[in-house]
Scaffold this motif. Structure first.
Motif, mmCIF file in Angstrom:
data_model
loop_
_atom_site.group_PDB
_atom_site.id
_atom_site.type_symbol
_atom_site.label_atom_id
_atom_site.label_comp_id
_atom_site.label_asym_id
_atom_site.label_seq_id
_atom_site.Cartn_x
_atom_site.Cartn_y
_atom_site.Cartn_z
ATOM 1 N N LEU A 81 0.813 -1.211 0.000
ATOM 2 C CA LEU A 81 0.000 0.000 0.000
ATOM 3 C C LEU A 81 0.849 1.265 0.000
ATOM 4 C CD1 LEU A 81 -2.802 -1.107 2.485
ATOM 5 C CD2 LEU A 81 -3.064 -0.689 0.032
ATOM 6 N N GLN A 82 2.015 1.210 0.629
ATOM 7 C CA GLN A 82 2.876 2.398 0.685
ATOM 8 C C GLN A 82 3.369 2.823 -0.694
ATOM 9 O OE1 GLN A 82 2.629 3.743 3.774
ATOM 10 N NE2 GLN A 82 1.489 1.821 3.966
ATOM 11 N N LEU A 83 3.353 1.896 -1.654
ATOM 12 C CA LEU A 83 3.842 2.201 -2.998
ATOM 13 C C LEU A 83 2.834 3.006 -3.825
ATOM 14 C CD1 LEU A 83 5.464 -1.250 -3.857
ATOM 15 C CD2 LEU A 83 6.629 0.845 -3.109
ATOM 16 N N LYS A 84 1.564 2.981 -3.419
ATOM 17 C CA LYS A 84 0.501 3.738 -4.090
ATOM 18 C C LYS A 84 0.398 3.403 -5.577
ATOM 19 C CE LYS A 84 0.161 7.762 -1.060
ATOM 20 N NZ LYS A 84 0.148 9.245 -1.002
ATOM 21 N N VAL A 113 -2.702 -6.176 -5.340
ATOM 22 C CA VAL A 113 -3.232 -5.102 -4.496
ATOM 23 C C VAL A 113 -3.396 -3.871 -5.372
ATOM 24 C CG1 VAL A 113 -2.869 -3.667 -2.458
ATOM 25 C CG2 VAL A 113 -2.086 -6.055 -2.459
ATOM 26 N N LEU A 114 -4.640 -3.394 -5.498
ATOM 27 C CA LEU A 114 -4.955 -2.234 -6.329
ATOM 28 C C LEU A 114 -5.504 -1.115 -5.445
ATOM 29 C CD1 LEU A 114 -5.591 -0.658 -8.931
ATOM 30 C CD2 LEU A 114 -7.686 -2.026 -9.149
ATOM 31 N N PRO A 115 -4.731 -0.063 -5.197
ATOM 32 C CA PRO A 115 -5.211 1.036 -4.344
ATOM 33 C C PRO A 115 -6.178 1.954 -5.082
ATOM 34 C CG PRO A 115 -3.010 1.530 -5.135
ATOM 35 C CD PRO A 115 -3.351 0.151 -5.655
ATOM 36 N N ILE A 116 -7.160 2.480 -4.358
ATOM 37 C CA ILE A 116 -8.067 3.504 -4.875
ATOM 38 C C ILE A 116 -7.643 4.815 -4.212
ATOM 39 C CG2 ILE A 116 -10.460 4.187 -5.225
ATOM 40 C CD1 ILE A 116 -9.710 1.419 -6.384
ATOM 41 N N ILE A 117 -7.187 5.756 -5.017
ATOM 42 C CA ILE A 117 -6.552 6.962 -4.490
ATOM 43 C C ILE A 117 -7.381 8.197 -4.816
ATOM 44 C CG2 ILE A 117 -4.463 8.394 -4.566
ATOM 45 C CD1 ILE A 117 -2.908 5.864 -5.344
ATOM 46 N N VAL A 118 -7.684 8.993 -3.785
ATOM 47 C CA VAL A 118 -8.403 10.253 -3.940
ATOM 48 C C VAL A 118 -7.534 11.358 -3.358
ATOM 49 C CG1 VAL A 118 -10.456 11.581 -3.304
ATOM 50 C CG2 VAL A 118 -10.660 9.136 -3.811
ATOM 51 N N ASN A 119 -7.232 12.370 -4.178
ATOM 52 C CA ASN A 119 -6.397 13.487 -3.718
ATOM 53 C C ASN A 119 -5.086 12.998 -3.099
ATOM 54 O OD1 ASN A 119 -8.426 15.193 -4.573
ATOM 55 N ND2 ASN A 119 -9.301 15.469 -2.546
ATOM 56 N N VAL A 121 -4.466 10.356 -1.565
ATOM 57 C CA VAL A 121 -4.647 9.583 -0.333
ATOM 58 C C VAL A 121 -5.343 8.274 -0.673
ATOM 59 C CG1 VAL A 121 -5.788 9.499 1.926
ATOM 60 C CG2 VAL A 121 -4.773 11.638 1.120
ATOM 61 N N ILE A 122 -4.790 7.146 -0.235
ATOM 62 C CA ILE A 122 -5.446 5.859 -0.441
ATOM 63 C C ILE A 122 -6.652 5.783 0.490
ATOM 64 C CG2 ILE A 122 -5.238 3.348 -0.326
ATOM 65 C CD1 ILE A 122 -2.266 3.622 -0.792
ATOM 66 N N VAL A 123 -7.836 5.642 -0.081
ATOM 67 C CA VAL A 123 -9.051 5.561 0.724
ATOM 68 C C VAL A 123 -9.631 4.145 0.728
ATOM 69 C CG1 VAL A 123 -9.627 7.990 0.398
ATOM 70 C CG2 VAL A 123 -10.466 6.289 -1.233
ATOM 71 N N ALA A 124 -9.184 3.316 -0.223
ATOM 72 C CA ALA A 124 -9.675 1.942 -0.311
ATOM 73 C C ALA A 124 -8.700 1.151 -1.180
ATOM 74 C CB ALA A 124 -11.076 1.912 -0.923
ATOM 75 N N PHE A 125 -8.878 -0.161 -1.191
ATOM 76 C CA PHE A 125 -8.059 -0.977 -2.090
ATOM 77 C C PHE A 125 -8.760 -2.287 -2.390
ATOM 78 C CE2 PHE A 125 -6.691 -2.208 2.159
ATOM 79 C CZ PHE A 125 -6.536 -3.583 2.083
ATOM 80 N N ILE A 126 -8.429 -2.835 -3.539
ATOM 81 C CA ILE A 126 -8.907 -4.147 -3.956
ATOM 82 C C ILE A 126 -7.775 -5.139 -3.760
ATOM 83 C CG2 ILE A 126 -9.471 -5.535 -5.992
ATOM 84 C CD1 ILE A 126 -11.123 -3.195 -7.008
ATOM 85 N N CYS A 127 -8.114 -6.300 -3.244
ATOM 86 C CA CYS A 127 -7.126 -7.361 -3.028
ATOM 87 C C CYS A 127 -7.625 -8.608 -3.771
ATOM 88 C CB CYS A 127 -6.998 -7.633 -1.531
ATOM 89 S SG CYS A 127 -5.745 -8.848 -1.107
ATOM 90 N N ALA A 128 -6.946 -8.971 -4.857
ATOM 91 C CA ALA A 128 -7.334 -10.118 -5.685
ATOM 92 C C ALA A 128 -6.406 -11.288 -5.403
ATOM 93 C CB ALA A 128 -7.286 -9.741 -7.155
ATOM 94 N N ILE A 129 -6.969 -12.429 -5.062
ATOM 95 C CA ILE A 129 -6.197 -13.600 -4.644
ATOM 96 C C ILE A 129 -6.240 -14.682 -5.723
ATOM 97 C CG2 ILE A 129 -6.017 -15.427 -2.907
ATOM 98 C CD1 ILE A 129 -7.317 -13.478 -0.929
ATOM 99 N N ASN A 130 -5.071 -15.241 -6.012
ATOM 100 C CA ASN A 130 -4.925 -16.307 -7.005
ATOM 101 C C ASN A 130 -5.498 -15.891 -8.360
ATOM 102 O OD1 ASN A 130 -3.634 -17.902 -5.150
ATOM 103 N ND2 ASN A 130 -5.393 -19.214 -4.719
ATOM 104 N N THR A 131 -4.825 -14.923 -8.974
ATOM 105 C CA THR A 131 -5.249 -14.428 -10.281
ATOM 106 C C THR A 131 -4.939 -15.456 -11.371
ATOM 107 O OG1 THR A 131 -3.114 -13.307 -10.586
ATOM 108 C CG2 THR A 131 -4.897 -12.037 -9.601
ATOM 109 N N ASN A 132 -5.794 -15.428 -12.420
ATOM 110 C CA ASN A 132 -5.641 -16.386 -13.522
ATOM 111 C C ASN A 132 -5.265 -15.684 -14.820
ATOM 112 O OD1 ASN A 132 -6.446 -18.539 -11.833
ATOM 113 N ND2 ASN A 132 -8.599 -18.003 -12.157
#
Length: 229
Positions: A81-84, A113-119, A121-132
């Protein structure tokens, strides 16, 4: 893939409910970026708290409001998450750092890990496990684009110039995000380990900054200003 995703985005744009939009966006992510399981979390840089919103498993949405944690207790996630930016995690180093709290019955081979960034600032993120799918630079751009679409879809109203000038502290932003999610002053105080009077102080500050008559109007103004998700 891009065309059909664009069509889904256009359909989702017409949905009024923010929660329904979130669930449909998560379904769209699961469909267009195949994975075993995908989670959506809120995130606060103030106290590094993560709060579950929805998970999607085989196209089925499940609310996960009981999921709360401190990101710092999950080192691989905190560092990502710190990488934004979109981060793909796999390999021996990832396996060593993987928290048993977030493993499945089946082995976790990789995670995105996909961060959702507003201004900024990370306000949310998606975490996808075992991608195909193969993760490469092009796929990273697609994922980043999805994150941008997600942010924009939740804030489709045009913002008056005065609203754009609103600047909140991280504490104020965190309190208002909880307020927007329907939590009481007492509950917010408990979550953040602060006094109820302090919660009210932050809310009053935000009401002043947004020229709002009450907290409900303040929340609406913050959504319009793209400060809440």
């Amino acid at each position: 893939m891009v065309g059909s995703l664009d069509e889904e985005i256009l359909r989702i744009r017409l949905i009024d409910s923010a929660n329904e939009k979130l669930s449909e966006l998560l379904k769209a992510f699961h469909h267009h970026f195949p994975c075993q399981l995908v989670h959506l979390f809120r995130y606060s840089i103030f106290d590094q708290r993560i709060d579950g919103i929805f998970s999607c498993d085989q196209g089925m949405i499940k609310a996960i409001p009981q999921w709360h944690d401190d990101a710092r207790t999950i080192p691989f996630l905190y560092d990502a998450l710190q990488l934004k930016k979109v981060v793909h995690l796999e390999g021996e180093s990832f396996q060593i750092r993987l928290s048993s709290k977030y493993t499945l019955n089946e082995p976790v081979e990789n995670m995105i890990v996909l961060p959702i960034i507003v201004n900024d600032v990370i306000v949310a993120f998606i975490c996808a496990i075992n991608t195909n799918f193969e993760f490469n630079n092009e796929m990273s751009r697609y994922l980043q684009g999805f994150g941008e679409q997600m942010k924009q879809l939740l804030h489709v109203e045009q913002v008056p110039s005065a609203s754009r000038a609103v600047t909140l502290s991280e504490k104020e932003l965190r309190v208002m995000q909880y307020t927007a999610n329907g939590f009481t002053t007492k509950e917010i105080a408990s979550f953040l380990n602060i006094a109820e009077s302090t919660v009210k102080y932050f809310i009053n500050n935000v009401m002043t900054k947004t020229s709002s008559r009450n907290r409900t109007e303040a929340v609406a103004n913050l959504y319009r200003a793209s400060l809440l998700i």
